[in-house]
Design a protein around this motif. Structure first.
Motif, PDB file in Angstrom:
ATOM      1  N   UNK A   1     -75.015 -31.751 -67.253  1.00  0.00           N
ATOM      2  CA  UNK A   1     -75.534 -31.703 -68.615  1.00  0.00           C
ATOM      3  C   UNK A   1     -75.477 -30.286 -69.171  1.00  0.00           C
ATOM      4  N   UNK A   2     -75.827 -29.315 -68.335  1.00  0.00           N
ATOM      5  CA  UNK A   2     -75.800 -27.925 -68.789  1.00  0.00           C
ATOM      6  C   UNK A   2     -74.371 -27.474 -69.072  1.00  0.00           C
ATOM      7  N   UNK A   3     -73.433 -27.939 -68.269  1.00  0.00           N
ATOM      8  CA  UNK A   3     -72.031 -27.601 -68.487  1.00  0.00           C
ATOM      9  C   UNK A   3     -71.517 -28.197 -69.792  1.00  0.00           C
ATOM     10  N   UNK A   4     -71.926 -29.414 -70.101  1.00  0.00           N
ATOM     11  CA  UNK A   4     -71.486 -30.030 -71.362  1.00  0.00           C
ATOM     12  C   UNK A   4     -72.018 -29.246 -72.562  1.00  0.00           C
ATOM     13  N   UNK A   5     -73.204 -28.726 -72.433  1.00  0.00           N
ATOM     14  CA  UNK A   5     -73.746 -27.877 -73.500  1.00  0.00           C
ATOM     15  C   UNK A   5     -72.949 -26.581 -73.612  1.00  0.00           C
ATOM     16  N   UNK A   6     -72.722 -25.929 -72.480  1.00  0.00           N
ATOM     17  CA  UNK A   6     -72.058 -24.636 -72.497  1.00  0.00           C
ATOM     18  C   UNK A   6     -70.639 -24.724 -73.053  1.00  0.00           C
ATOM     19  N   UNK A   7     -69.914 -25.816 -72.780  1.00  0.00           N
ATOM     20  CA  UNK A   7     -68.524 -25.912 -73.231  1.00  0.00           C
ATOM     21  C   UNK A   7     -68.427 -26.153 -74.742  1.00  0.00           C
ATOM     22  N   UNK A   8     -69.509 -26.590 -75.369  1.00  0.00           N
ATOM     23  CA  UNK A   8     -69.483 -26.997 -76.771  1.00  0.00           C
ATOM     24  C   UNK A   8     -70.491 -26.205 -77.596  1.00  0.00           C
ATOM     25  N   UNK A   9     -70.361 -24.879 -77.560  1.00  0.00           N
ATOM     26  CA  UNK A   9     -71.208 -23.990 -78.347  1.00  0.00           C
ATOM     27  C   UNK A   9     -72.694 -24.107 -78.001  1.00  0.00           C
ATOM     28  N   UNK A  10     -73.014 -24.614 -76.827  1.00  0.00           N
ATOM     29  CA  UNK A  10     -74.416 -24.789 -76.458  1.00  0.00           C
ATOM     30  C   UNK A  10     -75.097 -25.911 -77.207  1.00  0.00           C
ATOM     31  N   UNK A  11     -74.302 -26.865 -77.691  1.00  0.00           N
ATOM     32  CA  UNK A  11     -74.835 -27.897 -78.590  1.00  0.00           C
ATOM     33  C   UNK A  11     -74.508 -29.300 -78.103  1.00  0.00           C
ATOM     34  N   UNK A  12     -75.486 -30.195 -78.205  1.00  0.00           N
ATOM     35  CA  UNK A  12     -75.222 -31.617 -77.987  1.00  0.00           C
ATOM     36  C   UNK A  12     -75.325 -32.378 -79.308  1.00  0.00           C
ATOM     37  N   UNK A  13     -75.880 -31.730 -80.312  1.00  0.00           N
ATOM     38  CA  UNK A  13     -76.019 -32.302 -81.653  1.00  0.00           C
ATOM     39  C   UNK A  13     -75.547 -31.255 -82.647  1.00  0.00           C
ATOM     40  N   UNK A  14     -74.710 -31.661 -83.601  1.00  0.00           N
ATOM     41  CA  UNK A  14     -74.079 -30.707 -84.508  1.00  0.00           C
ATOM     42  C   UNK A  14     -75.106 -29.828 -85.209  1.00  0.00           C
ATOM     43  N   UNK A  15     -74.827 -28.515 -85.166  1.00  0.00           N
ATOM     44  CA  UNK A  15     -75.638 -27.479 -85.810  1.00  0.00           C
ATOM     45  C   UNK A  15     -76.984 -27.241 -85.129  1.00  0.00           C
ATOM     46  N   UNK A  16     -77.186 -27.807 -83.948  1.00  0.00           N
ATOM     47  CA  UNK A  16     -78.382 -27.510 -83.154  1.00  0.00           C
ATOM     48  C   UNK A  16     -77.903 -26.974 -81.803  1.00  0.00           C
ATOM     49  N   UNK A  17     -78.223 -25.703 -81.549  1.00  0.00           N
ATOM     50  CA  UNK A  17     -77.653 -25.005 -80.400  1.00  0.00           C
ATOM     51  C   UNK A  17     -78.758 -24.600 -79.436  1.00  0.00           C
ATOM     52  N   UNK A  18     -78.736 -25.206 -78.256  1.00  0.00           N
ATOM     53  CA  UNK A  18     -79.771 -24.969 -77.265  1.00  0.00           C
ATOM     54  C   UNK A  18     -79.476 -23.762 -76.380  1.00  0.00           C
ATOM     55  N   UNK A  19     -78.184 -23.457 -76.197  1.00  0.00           N
ATOM     56  CA  UNK A  19     -77.758 -22.363 -75.329  1.00  0.00           C
ATOM     57  C   UNK A  19     -76.710 -21.523 -76.042  1.00  0.00           C
ATOM     58  N   UNK A  20     -76.461 -20.332 -75.530  1.00  0.00           N
ATOM     59  CA  UNK A  20     -75.360 -19.510 -76.027  1.00  0.00           C
ATOM     60  C   UNK A  20     -74.087 -19.964 -75.331  1.00  0.00           C
TER      61      UNK A  20
END
Length: 391
Positions: free
Chosen positions: A223-242
């Motif tokens: 799950x963390x990798x999926x966030x990191x590969x996509x701008x830290x986002x799982x929902x457009x314009x909401x970024x949980x990680x750098x």
């Protein structure tokens, strides 16, 4: 003086056009590309999802997160594990490897801590892979992870590496960029905690451009990798990680899905060619052949000889029409990227330096005909016999 005869057959090291044509998959590749082009969906779509599921299943893992390159697969895994967040963090890496292994550590803000392979020497010695016996000596309070490399398609001794890592509470991240389908003790590489693969076109499983993936059975890491590969986002314009932009595109995923069902057969052909080389070249003077551990089933991404007269050998093979390559002629710690700030003094990595002087890779791949393999064997035997007077 004997007149130089022209070679009767040219054997290039690797040609993707030959691979696709010889394997008869060009029509399937073109159909996949046209299908994606007509779909209007080019990123994070159904082709990617389907390939990720298939590749995870192939490796024996629960999750696959496909990214833009093998280097990204390595560095994003380290980032997902928090490597580089502490001052002076170190990651154990092989001293003899492709530079991407080290670059992934540096990209996280950590320092590569090289571990030597076994000592090059007697015929049959395993000289290329990180030696688990040397891990304890390289351990420091700053060590945050161990990154063994399944170099040239031969798996590292993961049981020994994992036992060391467990004693010290360290994660093991496999660099499996050259080992798609390889097995150790009956298990595929990638079936342990986390493994990073490359889909560079020349790999055993290659795309039509750059690509990579991480396989893991840890849902939180995936799950963390999926966030990191996509701008830290799982929902457009909401970024949980750098995060970063590193997504395997739909075109490459579709091509890889065409090739994946054929991978085992292609690896079997590589194994057949490697066995022929080993049988035919075993008695040659001045050459050490690659060894295979009794618990390993390598997939022979490369077939790598060693010789103190490597340059002479390569020259003679070229005259005979056989193209060879050097993996790798400059030790990573001697490269410009690391020469100014070596993690260890150069004189502490003599094995890596010797390998860089001696390694030579023969052509290998599923597309090679028996006639081409014969030509490589004849040329190598002829070239090696000229080394007898040089010992």
């Amino acid at each position: 003086m004997t007149k130089q005869t022209r070679p009767t057959i040219q054997v290039p090291f690797y040609d993707l056009r030959d691979v696709h044509e010889a394997m008869g998959i060009q029509p399937q590749i073109e159909e996949a590309l046209l299908r994606v082009a007509a779909s209007g969906r080019y990123l994070l779509g159904p082709e990617l999802a389907a390939f990720e599921e298939r590749f995870a299943d192939y490796c024996g893992a629960a999750h696959c997160v496909a990214v833009g390159s093998g280097l990204d697969a390595l560095q994003l895994t380290l980032r997902a594990l928090g490597v580089g967040e502490g001052e002076g963090d170190e990651v154990m890496v092989p001293s003899h490897t492709y530079i991407a292994t080290w670059l992934a550590v540096s990209a996280c803000g950590a320092t590569p801590a090289p571990v030597e392979p076994g000592e090059p020497g007697r015929r049959g010695a395993d000289t290329f892979l990180l030696s688990p016996d040397r891990l304890e000596a390289a351990l420091t309070p700053r060590t945050k992870a161990v990154m063994p490399v399944h170099l040239y398609g031969h798996p590292a001794d993961l049981n020994a590496v994992q036992a060391f890592a467990d004693r010290h509470g360290l994660p093991v991240v496999e660099d499996a960029a050259q080992a798609h389908g390889a097995r150790y003790r009956g298990r595929r590489v990638g079936s342990a905690y986390a493994a990073a693969f490359s889909f560079y076109p020349g790999k055993n499983l290659g795309a039509l451009g750059d690509g990579g993936a991480v396989v893991t059975s840890d849902a939180e890491l995936a799950d963390r990798l999926r966030l990191l590969r996509n701008y830290g986002s799982r929902e457009k314009y909401r970024h949980e990680l750098r995060g970063v932009n590193s997504r395997l595109d739909e075109l490459q995923a579709a091509v890889l899905s065409v090739k994946l069902p054929l991978l085992d057969a292609w690896n079997t052909r590589r194994q057949e060619i490697a066995a022929r080389y080993t049988e035919a070249l075993a008695d040659l003077p001045g050459i050490d052949l690659p060894a295979v551990a009794e618990w390993a089933e390598p997939v022979w991404h490369q077939y790598v000889l060693r010789s103190p007269h490597r340059d002479h050998l390569q020259h003679r093979l070229a005259e005979a029409g056989v193209e060879t390559l050097l993996h790798y002629p400059v030790p990573v710690h001697r490269s410009g990227a690391y020469a100014a700030r070596r993690p260890r003094p150069a004189d502490e990595l003599p094995h890596a330096e010797r390998l860089a002087r001696e390694v030579l890779s023969l052509p290998i791949g599923p597309h090679l005909s028996d006639a081409a393999v014969d030509a490589v064997i004849v040329a190598t035997r002829s070239a090696a016999l000229t080394l007898t007077g040089m010992e």
